[in-house]
Design a protein around this motif. Structure first.
Motif, short mmCIF file in Angstrom:
data_model
loop_
_atom_site.label_atom_id
_atom_site.label_comp_id
_atom_site.label_asym_id
_atom_site.label_seq_id
_atom_site.Cartn_x
_atom_site.Cartn_y
_atom_site.Cartn_z
N ARG A 124 114.48 1.73 -19.85
CA ARG A 124 113.57 1.47 -18.36
C ARG A 124 112.36 2.66 -18.69
O ARG A 124 111.78 2.74 -19.06
N GLN A 125 112.88 3.85 -18.57
CA GLN A 125 112.17 4.75 -18.33
C GLN A 125 111.69 5.01 -19.94
O GLN A 125 109.89 5.17 -19.88
N TYR A 126 111.67 4.19 -20.88
CA TYR A 126 111.24 5.17 -21.89
C TYR A 126 110.23 3.79 -22.20
O TYR A 126 109.06 3.85 -22.98
N ARG A 127 110.39 2.72 -21.67
CA ARG A 127 108.96 1.75 -21.18
C ARG A 127 108.21 2.28 -20.79
O ARG A 127 107.66 1.28 -20.21
N ASN A 128 108.57 2.60 -19.64
CA ASN A 128 107.83 3.13 -18.11
C ASN A 128 107.53 1.38 -17.99
O ASN A 128 106.75 1.26 -16.64
N PHE A 129 108.88 0.87 -17.35
CA PHE A 129 108.91 0.09 -16.55
C PHE A 129 108.48 -1.25 -17.18
O PHE A 129 107.69 -1.96 -16.32
N GLY A 130 107.45 -1.08 -18.66
CA GLY A 130 106.44 -1.99 -18.17
C GLY A 130 105.14 -2.12 -17.76
O GLY A 130 104.28 -2.94 -17.85
N MET A 131 104.63 -0.47 -17.45
CA MET A 131 103.23 -0.28 -16.81
C MET A 131 102.89 0.05 -17.60
O MET A 131 102.90 1.69 -17.85
N PRO A 132 101.40 -0.66 -18.45
CA PRO A 132 100.97 0.55 -19.83
C PRO A 132 100.47 1.67 -19.17
O PRO A 132 99.39 1.59 -17.87
N ASN A 133 100.33 3.00 -20.23
CA ASN A 133 98.80 4.05 -19.54
C ASN A 133 97.67 3.23 -20.18
O ASN A 133 97.50 2.18 -21.04
N PRO A 134 96.44 4.20 -20.24
CA PRO A 134 95.65 3.52 -20.91
C PRO A 134 95.43 3.19 -21.89
O PRO A 134 94.52 2.38 -22.94
N GLU A 135 96.23 4.22 -22.78
CA GLU A 135 96.50 4.19 -24.52
C GLU A 135 97.01 2.83 -25.37
O GLU A 135 96.86 2.60 -25.76
N GLY A 136 97.75 2.11 -24.14
CA GLY A 136 98.56 0.77 -23.82
C GLY A 136 97.66 -0.07 -24.21
O GLY A 136 97.82 -1.09 -25.41
N TYR A 137 96.45 -0.30 -23.50
CA TYR A 137 95.46 -0.74 -23.26
C TYR A 137 93.97 -1.08 -24.67
O TYR A 137 93.73 -1.88 -25.60
N ARG A 138 94.74 0.29 -24.82
CA ARG A 138 93.75 0.80 -26.02
C ARG A 138 94.01 0.18 -27.34
O ARG A 138 93.40 0.07 -28.04
N LYS A 139 95.30 1.15 -27.75
CA LYS A 139 96.51 0.16 -28.61
C LYS A 139 96.38 -1.17 -28.89
O LYS A 139 95.70 -1.75 -29.81
N ALA A 140 96.61 -2.08 -28.05
CA ALA A 140 96.37 -3.50 -27.64
C ALA A 140 95.01 -4.32 -28.36
O ALA A 140 94.71 -4.64 -28.74
N LEU A 141 93.83 -3.23 -28.01
CA LEU A 141 92.29 -3.74 -28.11
C LEU A 141 92.65 -3.42 -29.74
O LEU A 141 91.57 -3.74 -30.60
N ARG A 142 92.74 -2.66 -29.67
CA ARG A 142 92.64 -1.85 -31.43
C ARG A 142 93.45 -3.56 -32.36
O ARG A 142 93.07 -3.46 -33.78
N LEU A 143 94.57 -3.69 -31.75
CA LEU A 143 95.15 -4.26 -32.56
C LEU A 143 94.17 -6.01 -33.25
O LEU A 143 94.44 -6.22 -33.59
N MET A 144 93.82 -5.83 -31.85
CA MET A 144 92.97 -7.35 -31.18
C MET A 144 92.41 -7.33 -32.38
O MET A 144 91.68 -8.18 -33.01
N LYS A 145 91.36 -6.18 -32.27
CA LYS A 145 90.35 -6.40 -33.54
C LYS A 145 90.38 -6.19 -34.65
O LYS A 145 89.96 -7.11 -35.84
N MET A 146 92.01 -5.42 -34.62
CA MET A 146 91.89 -5.94 -36.57
C MET A 146 92.46 -7.74 -36.89
O MET A 146 91.84 -7.34 -37.58
N ALA A 147 93.51 -7.74 -35.83
CA ALA A 147 93.60 -10.15 -35.99
C ALA A 147 91.84 -10.76 -36.41
O ALA A 147 92.13 -11.21 -37.10
N GLU A 148 90.35 -10.40 -35.42
CA GLU A 148 89.61 -10.18 -35.57
C GLU A 148 89.20 -9.68 -36.81
O GLU A 148 88.59 -11.15 -37.34
#
Lengths: 317, 287
Positions: A124-148
């Motif tokens: 839970r600590q390692y995953r920060n209780f499922g609370m992303p930091n900005p880089e989490g959202y930016r990773k998500a966006l990078r992957l979505m752009k790649m999917a596109e």
């Protein structure tokens, strides 16, 4: 024995009886097959009774059940272990509260992204209780752009108590990261299916939640704030979380009724954790039927409909 | 020994004969305690002449500062909030709306309108913090959404002046989706290659920061404004320590790369005109 929530207590006694009966049977003294069957039947009935009329707060509790399956369990099952996790936002680091990568569902490639909670104290600590930091959202966006870029549909699995409200998160622009995702997801050319599998708390959830189809698991919740924090702000303490859960209309059925989501995915009686595989199968079916429909539209039409859908949300007089 | 001796003790004027100082004649700066007349304060665009503290002002003041001659056409003047969730905490939501409307003379937390800025046609949306903390519910989202439609139709730039605590809790899921709605609509403006300038003023936090406020082609802030996603109290609780000096101020946000520049209210109009000139989508003086 599964972990029981307080309102599930009536089942507890029956579960104990069941275990005892099984024990006796194992020792070989008496044949308890019939008793076991009877008790199992009773448990099933009791569970159906309890789950028929869950209050919003009880659903919030189910959504946070310690045994509830998290994103990676879904991914593992859905992709039949073909998932390749991709890491990093290419700027700051790799956010462990947000996972993503390519995987195949029924032979079709998908980009699957979601918040990840930990399964024990350490994780839970390692995953920060499922609370992303900005880089989490930016990773998500990078992957979505790649999917596109490679014309693959995107699936997002939402399960977060919120975006992380830390000091570094502010320094690195938590607000901007979420805002950018809302903007980019609105115009992403490939189909996007978003599924709230547990907690859908506020901007932290919405940051990967703009899609052609937004679905909720039956016992998940989705709102602008958690019932606890709502209670703190409006009543100045946590004691009103049950009233807050009612007032926020955060259940899947209320969200659908208010046309803020597109559909509900059924869970087994007793919640997703009682029979994870059945839950995963329901999710799989929802993904495959929806993606078929979405693929029939041109990218321009999809984006147009997506924007129109969100633009229609609101209540004015 | 003094040559003046008080004969009667205490104040003898009765309450009914007391002379009242009219309210609002003077303005005292909360930063440096300088006192000026409200007229003078207004002439100085609600900025302290001593320490440059920018007072919080609302849509009416920004429209007066930015639109040429203070002239503009307001959109959807009467739009007011519904009560989709029948929300009730210590007060029923419609009652809360009504009392806020009565107190502020506003319909909701934003005004939108069209006019000219140094001769250039544009659309401005400006938020009002005094209306339920400038919170974003359906009305804020819908008004921004329609303002964007006008900008796209008239091919003119858009300015949104943010001043908000974030999404409005009493509309719960509806408020949350206004973040997606406004951001999605901004893609249409971007598609049409029309400039959007976001002005972040004190305070801009929560769901407003995490949607349209951070999405400007240019993000500008007034000096000393509180700008962030999570509120400072929440961040303090998270880290369990005192926050560093200047945390989440405009200057901090600029330093971390999320603003293009900070501008004094006196230069705001000129700076905007200059920026739109660079974007040059419509020529300022048409022959």
């Amino acid at each position: 024995m599964p972990v029981l929530l307080e309102f599930e207590e009536p089942i507890g006694e029956l579960l104990e009886q069941l275990e005892k009966a099984k024990e006796i049977s194992e020792k070989g003294d008496v044949d308890t097959t019939k008793t076991v069957r009877d008790i199992e039947q009773k448990i099933k009935q009791k569970r159906e009774e309890i789950y028929k009329n869950l209050t919003p707060w009880q659903r919030v509790q189910v959504s946070r059940h310690p045994e509830r399956p998290y994103t990676l369990s879904y991914i593992k099952y859905l992709t039949n272990e073909t998932f390749v996790e991709l890491h990093g936002d290419r700027t700051v680091g790799d956010d462990k509260a947000m996972v993503g990568g390519f995987g195949k569902i029924d032979g079709q490639s998908f980009m699957i992204i979601g918040q990840q909670k930990g399964i024990n104290t350490k994780m839970r600590q390692y995953r920060n209780f499922g609370m992303p930091n900005p880089e989490g959202y930016r990773k998500a966006l990078r992957l979505m752009k790649m999917a596109e870029k490679f014309n693959k549909p995107v699936i997002t699995l939402i399960d977060t108590p919120g975006a992380f409200p830390g000091l570094e998160a502010e320094e690195r622009g938590q607000g901007e990261a979420i805002a950018r995702n809302l903007f980019e997801m609105a115009k992403l050319k490939v189909p996007i299916i978003c599924i709230v599998i547990g907690e859908g708390a506020s901007g932290g959830a919405l940051g990967i939640g703009v899609g052609d189809k937004v679905l909720m698991l039956e016992n998940s919740w989705y709102s602008v704030i958690s019932p606890e924090n709502c209670s703190t702000i409006l009543w100045r303490n946590w004691d009103h979380k049950i009233e807050a859960a009612d007032a926020l209309k955060l259940t899947s059925s209320d969200m659908l009724k208010n046309k803020l989501i597109d559909g509900i995915i059924k869970e087994p009686v007793g919640g997703a954790h009682i029979d994870p595989e059945a839950t995963f199968e329901n999710v799989k079916e929802a993904i495959l039927t929806n993606v078929e429909k979405l693929k029939k539209l041109t990218p321009a039409k999809r984006v147009e409909k997506r924007i129109e859908k969100f633009a229609a949300m609101g209540s004015i007089s | 020994m003094g040559w003046f001796k008080r004969i009667k003790e205490g104040i003898t004027t009765s309450t009914k004969d007391k002379k009242e100082t009219p309210e609002g004649l003077w303005y005292k700066c909360p930063e440096c305690n300088t006192v000026v007349s409200t007229d003078e304060h207004k002439k100085n665009l609600w900025v302290c002449g001593e320490c440059n503290y920018h007072s919080r002002v609302g849509s009416a003041e920004y429209f007066e500062i930015l639109f040429d001659g203070g002239k503009f056409t307001e959109f959807n003047k009467a739009m007011s909030s519904g009560d989709p969730l029948k929300f009730e905490d210590t007060k029923k939501y419609p009652d809360r709306i009504k009392s806020s409307q009565k107190k502020t003379g506003l319909k909701d937390a934003i005004k939108t309108g069209q006019g000219k800025l140094n001769g250039r046609n544009l659309v401005i949306c400006a938020m009002d913090f005094k209306f339920i903390g400038g919170s974003m519910g359906s009305v804020v989202g819908e008004k921004i959404s329609r303002a964007i439609d006008v900008a796209v139709k008239e091919k003119c730039p858009l300015i949104i002046i943010s001043k908000s605590g974030g999404a409005r809790m009493m509309e719960a899921g509806f408020s949350l989706m206004q973040m997606a709605k406004t951001s999605a609509k901004l893609t249409l403006l971007a598609e049409a290659k029309l400039p959007y300038v976001s002005i972040l003023t004190d305070p801009t936090t929560g769901g407003v920061t995490a949607s349209f406020a951070m999405l400007g082609d240019i993000n500008i802030a007034e000096p000393g404004a509180l700008i962030g996603f999570a509120g400072p109290r929440v961040v303090k609780e998270t880290i369990g320590k005192d926050l560093p000096e200047g945390f989440q101020t405009s200057e901090f946000v600029l330093e971390h790369g999320f603003l293009d520049f900070i501008v004094h209210r006196h230069q705001l109009k000129e700076k905007l005109a200059e920026s739109f000139d660079f974007f040059a989508i419509t020529s300022k003086t048409k022959k």
